[in-house]
Design a protein around this motif. Structure first.
Motif, PDB file in Angstrom:
ATOM      1  N   LEU A 108       6.260   5.145  -2.022  1.00  0.00           N
ATOM      2  CA  LEU A 108       5.368   4.198  -2.685  1.00  0.00           C
ATOM      3  C   LEU A 108       3.909   4.605  -2.494  1.00  0.00           C
ATOM      4  O   LEU A 108       3.107   4.546  -3.433  1.00  0.00           O
ATOM      5  N   ARG A 109       3.573   5.021  -1.279  1.00  0.00           N
ATOM      6  CA  ARG A 109       2.197   5.472  -1.018  1.00  0.00           C
ATOM      7  C   ARG A 109       1.854   6.706  -1.853  1.00  0.00           C
ATOM      8  O   ARG A 109       0.762   6.798  -2.429  1.00  0.00           O
ATOM      9  N   ARG A 110       2.780   7.665  -1.905  1.00  0.00           N
ATOM     10  CA  ARG A 110       2.524   8.887  -2.664  1.00  0.00           C
ATOM     11  C   ARG A 110       2.364   8.585  -4.156  1.00  0.00           C
ATOM     12  O   ARG A 110       1.514   9.179  -4.825  1.00  0.00           O
ATOM     13  N   ALA A 111       3.211   7.688  -4.668  1.00  0.00           N
ATOM     14  CA  ALA A 111       3.125   7.347  -6.088  1.00  0.00           C
ATOM     15  C   ALA A 111       1.758   6.753  -6.412  1.00  0.00           C
ATOM     16  O   ALA A 111       1.136   7.098  -7.427  1.00  0.00           O
ATOM     17  N   LEU A 112       1.294   5.869  -5.551  1.00  0.00           N
ATOM     18  CA  LEU A 112      -0.009   5.257  -5.781  1.00  0.00           C
ATOM     19  C   LEU A 112      -1.125   6.299  -5.666  1.00  0.00           C
ATOM     20  O   LEU A 112      -2.056   6.323  -6.476  1.00  0.00           O
ATOM     21  N   ALA A 113      -1.020   7.185  -4.681  1.00  0.00           N
ATOM     22  CA  ALA A 113      -2.057   8.205  -4.462  1.00  0.00           C
ATOM     23  C   ALA A 113      -2.146   9.174  -5.638  1.00  0.00           C
ATOM     24  O   ALA A 113      -3.213   9.753  -5.889  1.00  0.00           O
ATOM     25  N   ARG A 114      -1.065   9.363  -6.349  1.00  0.00           N
ATOM     26  CA  ARG A 114      -1.045  10.317  -7.462  1.00  0.00           C
ATOM     27  C   ARG A 114      -1.610   9.752  -8.767  1.00  0.00           C
ATOM     28  O   ARG A 114      -1.737  10.479  -9.741  1.00  0.00           O
ATOM     29  N   LEU A 115      -1.898   8.457  -8.786  1.00  0.00           N
ATOM     30  CA  LEU A 115      -2.520   7.896  -9.986  1.00  0.00           C
ATOM     31  C   LEU A 115      -3.905   8.508 -10.178  1.00  0.00           C
ATOM     32  O   LEU A 115      -4.688   8.610  -9.235  1.00  0.00           O
ATOM     33  N   ALA A 116      -4.198   8.907 -11.392  1.00  0.00           N
ATOM     34  CA  ALA A 116      -5.520   9.460 -11.684  1.00  0.00           C
ATOM     35  C   ALA A 116      -6.574   8.364 -11.722  1.00  0.00           C
ATOM     36  O   ALA A 116      -7.749   8.598 -11.435  1.00  0.00           O
ATOM     37  N   VAL A 117      -6.153   7.143 -12.080  1.00  0.00           N
ATOM     38  CA  VAL A 117      -7.051   5.989 -12.135  1.00  0.00           C
ATOM     39  C   VAL A 117      -6.914   5.203 -10.833  1.00  0.00           C
ATOM     40  O   VAL A 117      -5.812   4.797 -10.459  1.00  0.00           O
ATOM     41  N   ARG A 118      -8.004   4.982 -10.141  1.00  0.00           N
ATOM     42  CA  ARG A 118      -7.957   4.257  -8.866  1.00  0.00           C
ATOM     43  C   ARG A 118      -7.802   2.761  -9.118  1.00  0.00           C
ATOM     44  O   ARG A 118      -8.640   2.142  -9.789  1.00  0.00           O
ATOM     45  N   PRO A 119      -6.751   2.130  -8.587  1.00  0.00           N
ATOM     46  CA  PRO A 119      -6.564   0.690  -8.816  1.00  0.00           C
ATOM     47  C   PRO A 119      -7.504  -0.163  -7.973  1.00  0.00           C
ATOM     48  O   PRO A 119      -7.898   0.237  -6.868  1.00  0.00           O
ATOM     49  N   GLY A 120      -7.818  -1.332  -8.499  1.00  0.00           N
ATOM     50  CA  GLY A 120      -8.613  -2.285  -7.742  1.00  0.00           C
ATOM     51  C   GLY A 120      -7.746  -3.231  -6.935  1.00  0.00           C
ATOM     52  O   GLY A 120      -8.234  -3.922  -6.030  1.00  0.00           O
ATOM     53  N   TYR A 121      -6.453  -3.274  -7.284  1.00  0.00           N
ATOM     54  CA  TYR A 121      -5.514  -4.158  -6.590  1.00  0.00           C
ATOM     55  C   TYR A 121      -4.109  -3.586  -6.787  1.00  0.00           C
ATOM     56  O   TYR A 121      -3.827  -2.958  -7.815  1.00  0.00           O
ATOM     57  N   VAL A 122      -3.235  -3.800  -5.803  1.00  0.00           N
ATOM     58  CA  VAL A 122      -1.881  -3.254  -5.858  1.00  0.00           C
ATOM     59  C   VAL A 122      -0.859  -4.369  -5.634  1.00  0.00           C
ATOM     60  O   VAL A 122      -0.984  -5.160  -4.703  1.00  0.00           O
ATOM     61  N   LEU A 123       0.155  -4.406  -6.483  1.00  0.00           N
ATOM     62  CA  LEU A 123       1.266  -5.336  -6.331  1.00  0.00           C
ATOM     63  C   LEU A 123       2.521  -4.547  -5.974  1.00  0.00           C
ATOM     64  O   LEU A 123       2.860  -3.575  -6.649  1.00  0.00           O
ATOM     65  N   THR A 124       3.180  -4.937  -4.887  1.00  0.00           N
ATOM     66  CA  THR A 124       4.405  -4.262  -4.464  1.00  0.00           C
ATOM     67  C   THR A 124       5.567  -5.250  -4.492  1.00  0.00           C
ATOM     68  O   THR A 124       5.380  -6.452  -4.341  1.00  0.00           O
ATOM     69  N   ASP A 125       6.759  -4.711  -4.653  1.00  0.00           N
ATOM     70  CA  ASP A 125       7.949  -5.543  -4.737  1.00  0.00           C
ATOM     71  C   ASP A 125       8.598  -5.693  -3.367  1.00  0.00           C
ATOM     72  O   ASP A 125       8.928  -4.706  -2.718  1.00  0.00           O
ATOM     73  N   GLY A 126       8.769  -6.927  -2.928  1.00  0.00           N
ATOM     74  CA  GLY A 126       9.563  -7.199  -1.739  1.00  0.00           C
ATOM     75  C   GLY A 126       8.819  -7.205  -0.426  1.00  0.00           C
ATOM     76  O   GLY A 126       8.648  -8.247   0.193  1.00  0.00           O
ATOM     77  N   PHE A 127       8.342  -6.041   0.011  1.00  0.00           N
ATOM     78  CA  PHE A 127       7.742  -5.962   1.347  1.00  0.00           C
ATOM     79  C   PHE A 127       6.360  -5.320   1.266  1.00  0.00           C
ATOM     80  O   PHE A 127       6.072  -4.535   0.359  1.00  0.00           O
ATOM     81  N   PRO A 128       5.474  -5.653   2.218  1.00  0.00           N
ATOM     82  CA  PRO A 128       4.123  -5.096   2.198  1.00  0.00           C
ATOM     83  C   PRO A 128       4.114  -3.617   2.539  1.00  0.00           C
ATOM     84  O   PRO A 128       4.955  -3.124   3.286  1.00  0.00           O
TER      85      PRO A 128
END
Length: 217
Positions: A108-128
Motif C-alpha cells: 500500500l505504501r509503495r502504491a501510494l509512493a508511485r503516484l505521480a500526483v501527490r495526494p492531499g489526503y489518503v483513504l485506506t480500506d480496513g486498517f490504518p
C-alpha cells in the motif's frame, strides 16, 4: 492516521463520492484511495493499487460486488479517467519472506509512493497505514463507501485476476484461472494431489500441510 477535518460531515445519502466531496470542501485534495487484492489467497501475488479520482465512474462499486464484466468495464473507465493510478505487485515468495501483513502494508505504501500526483489526503480500506506522507483515514468497508477506495479495489483485483489467468498457462493442474489462488475445494484437491508449486505461499497452513504430505509420500 487522522480523523476527518472538523465540519466534514458526511450525509447518509451522500453516495459513494461523499467522502471525496467533503474532503475537497476542506481543501484536502486530491484524495487518493488505496486497496489490495489477494490477501486471502494461498497462491499468487498480493496486488495493491492507488487511485486518484476527480471524475465519477459509472457503475463504480466495491470490486467484490461487481460481476467480472462490470469490473472489466470499470477498470477501463478508471484507467481512462483517473487523475493518477499506480499498481504494486508483491510475489508469493516475498509475501512469505516478509509476512503477509507486513507485505500488505509495504504494498500500500509503495502504491501510494508511485503516484505521480501527490495526494492531499489518503483513504485506506480496513486498517490504518502509517508513513504515507499525507494525512489519512482508515475506513471500515471503505471499498463500499468511498469512490477512490472502490476504484483502487477494482484496479487491484482486475490486475491480479489477469495475472492468475496467465499463471494458469504455466500451472494448468491447479486451475488458477477459475479460483484465482483462493482456497476453494477444487484448489485444495489439486494442492493435495500435486503438492504446491512456486506460486503457493508456504506460510499458509493448507500449503504447509500439502508440502508435508508430499514429503511423507
Amino acid at each position: 492516521m487522522t480523523r476527518l477535518a472538523k465540519g466534514s460531515t458526511i450525509r447518509r445519502d451522500a453516495g459513494i463520492y461523499g467522502f471525496e466531496r467533503a474532503l475537497a470542501r476542506q481543501g484536502l485534495h486530491p484524495v487518493a484511495g488505496v486497496d489490495e487484492a489477494g490477501r486471502g489467497a494461498c497462491a499468487g501475488p498480493l496486488v495493491a493499487a492507488a487511485v486518484i479520482l476527480e471524475r465519477p465512474i459509472k457503475g463504480l462499486a466495491d470490486s467484490k460486488l461487481l460481476t467480472e464484466a462490470r469490473r472489466e468495464a470499470c477498470f477501463d473507465l478508471i484507467m481512462a479517467r483517473a487523475v493518477d493510478v499506480s499498481v504494486v505487485v508483491i510475489p508469493a515468495a516475498e509475501c512469505d519472506r516478509m509476512g503477509l501483513h507486513v507485505a500488505n502494508i509495504a504494498a500500500l505504501r509503495r502504491a501510494l509512493a508511485r503516484l505521480a500526483v501527490r495526494p492531499g489526503y489518503v483513504l485506506t480500506d480496513g486498517f490504518p497505514v502509517d508513513g504515507l506522507g499525507a494525512p489519512g483515514l482508515a475506513m471500515w468497508k471503505g471499498d463500499r463507501v468511498a469512490a477512490s477506495i472502490a476504484a483502487a479495489s477494482v484496479i487491484a483485483k482486475v490486475t491480479r485476476d489477469r495475472m492468475m489467468v496467465q499463471m494458469h498457462e504455466d500451472y494448468p493442474a491447479y486451475d488458477f484461472a477459475t479460483h484465482k489462488g483462493y482456497s476453494t475445494p477444487q484448489h485444495q484437491a489439486a494442492l493435495q494431489l500435486h503438492g504446491p508449486c512456486d506460486e503457493h505461499r508456504r506460510r499458509y497452513v493448507n500449503v504447509r500441510a500439502a508440502m508435508e504430505s508430499a514429503v511423507e509420500a
